[in-house]
Motif scaffolding. Structure first.
Motif, PDB file in Angstrom:
ATOM      1  N   CYS A  51       0.774  -1.312  -0.123  1.00 45.26           N
ATOM      2  CA  CYS A  51       0.016  -0.137   0.093  1.00 45.26           C
ATOM      3  C   CYS A  51       0.659   1.185   0.013  1.00 45.26           C
ATOM      4  O   CYS A  51       0.555   2.170  -0.893  1.00 45.26           O
ATOM      5  N   ASP A  52       1.906   1.252   0.706  1.00 40.96           N
ATOM      6  CA  ASP A  52       2.878   2.348   0.678  1.00 40.96           C
ATOM      7  C   ASP A  52       3.626   2.629  -0.591  1.00 40.96           C
ATOM      8  O   ASP A  52       3.669   3.659  -1.047  1.00 40.96           O
ATOM      9  N   ILE A  53       3.852   1.482  -1.192  1.00 42.14           N
ATOM     10  CA  ILE A  53       4.561   1.709  -2.502  1.00 42.14           C
ATOM     11  C   ILE A  53       3.516   2.349  -3.485  1.00 42.14           C
ATOM     12  O   ILE A  53       3.668   3.019  -4.445  1.00 42.14           O
ATOM     13  N   ILE A  54       2.168   1.821  -3.526  1.00 42.42           N
ATOM     14  CA  ILE A  54       1.115   2.300  -4.492  1.00 42.42           C
ATOM     15  C   ILE A  54       0.952   3.958  -4.039  1.00 42.42           C
ATOM     16  O   ILE A  54       0.861   4.767  -5.127  1.00 42.42           O
ATOM     17  N   ASN A  71       7.844  15.689   3.249  1.00 45.87           N
ATOM     18  CA  ASN A  71       8.242  15.021   4.515  1.00 45.87           C
ATOM     19  C   ASN A  71       7.288  15.024   5.754  1.00 45.87           C
ATOM     20  O   ASN A  71       7.645  14.788   6.932  1.00 45.87           O
ATOM     21  N   PHE A  72       6.237  15.548   5.465  1.00 49.77           N
ATOM     22  CA  PHE A  72       5.190  15.619   6.491  1.00 49.77           C
ATOM     23  C   PHE A  72       4.872  14.447   7.007  1.00 49.77           C
ATOM     24  O   PHE A  72       4.714  13.477   6.270  1.00 49.77           O
ATOM     25  N   PRO A  73       4.626  14.272   8.256  1.00 52.62           N
ATOM     26  CA  PRO A  73       4.683  12.936   8.984  1.00 52.62           C
ATOM     27  C   PRO A  73       3.119  12.441   8.548  1.00 52.62           C
ATOM     28  O   PRO A  73       2.054  13.154   8.564  1.00 52.62           O
ATOM     29  N   ARG A  74       3.198  11.261   7.948  1.00 46.59           N
ATOM     30  CA  ARG A  74       2.250  10.458   7.416  1.00 46.59           C
ATOM     31  C   ARG A  74       1.195  10.293   8.425  1.00 46.59           C
ATOM     32  O   ARG A  74      -0.015   9.943   8.353  1.00 46.59           O
ATOM     33  N   GLU A  75       1.521  10.166   9.820  1.00 45.34           N
ATOM     34  CA  GLU A  75       0.454  10.044  10.930  1.00 45.34           C
ATOM     35  C   GLU A  75      -0.557  11.011  10.936  1.00 45.34           C
ATOM     36  O   GLU A  75      -1.595  10.996  11.068  1.00 45.34           O
ATOM     37  N   VAL A  76       0.158  12.386  10.713  1.00 47.40           N
ATOM     38  CA  VAL A  76      -0.674  13.449  10.805  1.00 47.40           C
ATOM     39  C   VAL A  76      -1.574  13.729   9.363  1.00 47.40           C
ATOM     40  O   VAL A  76      -2.704  13.856   9.490  1.00 47.40           O
ATOM     41  N   PHE A  78      -2.713  11.145   7.618  1.00 50.06           N
ATOM     42  CA  PHE A  78      -3.758  10.256   7.654  1.00 50.06           C
ATOM     43  C   PHE A  78      -4.504  10.456   9.064  1.00 50.06           C
ATOM     44  O   PHE A  78      -5.531   9.461   9.169  1.00 50.06           O
ATOM     45  N   GLY A  79      -4.027  11.212   9.814  1.00 52.61           N
ATOM     46  CA  GLY A  79      -5.007  11.339  11.133  1.00 52.61           C
ATOM     47  C   GLY A  79      -6.384  11.962  10.851  1.00 52.61           C
ATOM     48  O   GLY A  79      -6.618  12.701  10.077  1.00 52.61           O
ATOM     49  N   SER A  80      -7.118  11.841  11.889  1.00 50.64           N
ATOM     50  CA  SER A  80      -8.428  12.323  11.913  1.00 50.64           C
ATOM     51  C   SER A  80      -8.234  13.637  12.392  1.00 50.64           C
ATOM     52  O   SER A  80      -7.671  14.230  13.110  1.00 50.64           O
ATOM     53  N   PRO A  81      -9.226  14.234  11.771  1.00 46.42           N
ATOM     54  CA  PRO A  81      -9.258  16.043  11.952  1.00 46.42           C
ATOM     55  C   PRO A  81      -9.707  16.474  13.418  1.00 46.42           C
ATOM     56  O   PRO A  81      -9.128  17.480  13.971  1.00 46.42           O
ATOM     57  N   SER A  82     -10.449  15.556  14.152  1.00 45.95           N
ATOM     58  CA  SER A  82     -10.658  15.874  15.794  1.00 45.95           C
ATOM     59  C   SER A  82      -9.390  15.694  16.282  1.00 45.95           C
ATOM     60  O   SER A  82      -9.283  16.255  17.469  1.00 45.95           O
ATOM     61  N   MET A  83      -8.270  14.993  15.784  1.00 47.77           N
ATOM     62  CA  MET A  83      -7.154  15.023  16.550  1.00 47.77           C
ATOM     63  C   MET A  83      -6.173  15.789  15.831  1.00 47.77           C
ATOM     64  O   MET A  83      -4.624  15.601  15.833  1.00 47.77           O
ATOM     65  N   LEU A  84      -6.368  16.983  15.059  1.00 45.54           N
ATOM     66  CA  LEU A  84      -5.654  17.776  14.219  1.00 45.54           C
ATOM     67  C   LEU A  84      -4.822  17.238  12.950  1.00 45.54           C
ATOM     68  O   LEU A  84      -3.870  17.579  12.626  1.00 45.54           O
ATOM     69  N   GLY A  85      -5.098  16.012  12.725  1.00 49.48           N
ATOM     70  CA  GLY A  85      -4.783  15.508  11.499  1.00 49.48           C
ATOM     71  C   GLY A  85      -5.474  16.114  10.179  1.00 49.48           C
ATOM     72  O   GLY A  85      -6.413  16.891  10.270  1.00 49.48           O
ATOM     73  N   ALA A  86      -4.856  15.541   8.994  1.00 49.19           N
ATOM     74  CA  ALA A  86      -5.436  16.190   7.645  1.00 49.19           C
ATOM     75  C   ALA A  86      -6.570  15.498   7.480  1.00 49.19           C
ATOM     76  O   ALA A  86      -7.608  15.979   6.504  1.00 49.19           O
ATOM     77  N   GLY A  87      -6.897  14.177   8.004  1.00 47.27           N
ATOM     78  CA  GLY A  87      -8.287  13.598   7.499  1.00 47.27           C
ATOM     79  C   GLY A  87      -8.117  12.845   6.327  1.00 47.27           C
ATOM     80  O   GLY A  87      -9.461  12.448   5.816  1.00 47.27           O
ATOM     81  N   PHE A  88      -6.965  12.382   5.888  1.00 49.83           N
ATOM     82  CA  PHE A  88      -7.080  11.481   4.492  1.00 49.83           C
ATOM     83  C   PHE A  88      -7.167  10.121   5.195  1.00 49.83           C
ATOM     84  O   PHE A  88      -6.749   9.532   6.055  1.00 49.83           O
ATOM     85  N   ASP A  89      -7.427   9.231   4.018  1.00 51.79           N
ATOM     86  CA  ASP A  89      -7.675   7.734   4.341  1.00 51.79           C
ATOM     87  C   ASP A  89      -6.221   7.001   3.981  1.00 51.79           C
ATOM     88  O   ASP A  89      -6.065   7.154   2.988  1.00 51.79           O
TER      89      ASP A  89
END
Length: 142
Positions: A51-54, A71-76, A78-89
């Motif tokens: 999935c990471d390769i794709i 270099n933006f952290p992937r955890e952020v 793909f994180g939930s907007p309620s936890m201040l993430g960008a909200g991508f799947d």
């Protein structure tokens, strides 16, 4: 997987040269390539690494255009907007959700898909030597 990688590379090449604002790039991510990749996920069994390769070409092309650092952290990201993430799947997480959803939607139905799912579950139970209803079993060793 090869087809999915080719799709992501093609999309990345197009988005890289497109004159889009950051909001349009974000919208394009959510409505085009993520939807295209999500469509086939119930029928795949990709590992996290696959999935990471794709996703790599997509993120390398789209993140800068969407206003994020490469270099933006992937955890952020793909994180939930309620936890201040960008909200991508996340593709791998979405695949697991699609698999579970498929089991719960089609498992109890008397359709070909439902019969196939129940037969596969019975075969797995026999292989593992389990008895009883699969979801009522304790997975914690006693």
């Amino acid at each position: 997987m090869v087809v999915m990688v080719d799709q992501s590379k093609t999309w990345a090449a197009r988005i890289r040269t497109a004159p889009l604002k950051w909001s349009e790039t974000t919208h394009a991510l959510r409505t085009t390539i993520f939807k295209k990749l999500k469509y086939v996920l119930p029928n795949t069994s990709l590992t996290k690494k696959e999935c990471d390769i794709i996703m790599q070409p997509i993120l390398l092309a789209a993140l800068p255009k969407a206003g994020y650092s490469r270099n933006f952290p992937r955890e952020v990201f793909f994180g939930s907007p309620s936890m201040l993430g960008a909200g991508f799947d996340d593709l791998h997480t979405t695949q697991i959700i699609e698999h579970v959803s498929m089991v719960f939607q089609h498992g109890p139905l008397d359709t070909l898909t439902g019969q196939l799912l129940r037969g596969t579950l019975e075969a797995a139970k026999l292989e593992l030597g389990m008895s009883g209803h699969f979801l009522s079993l304790s997975l914690i060793p006693v």
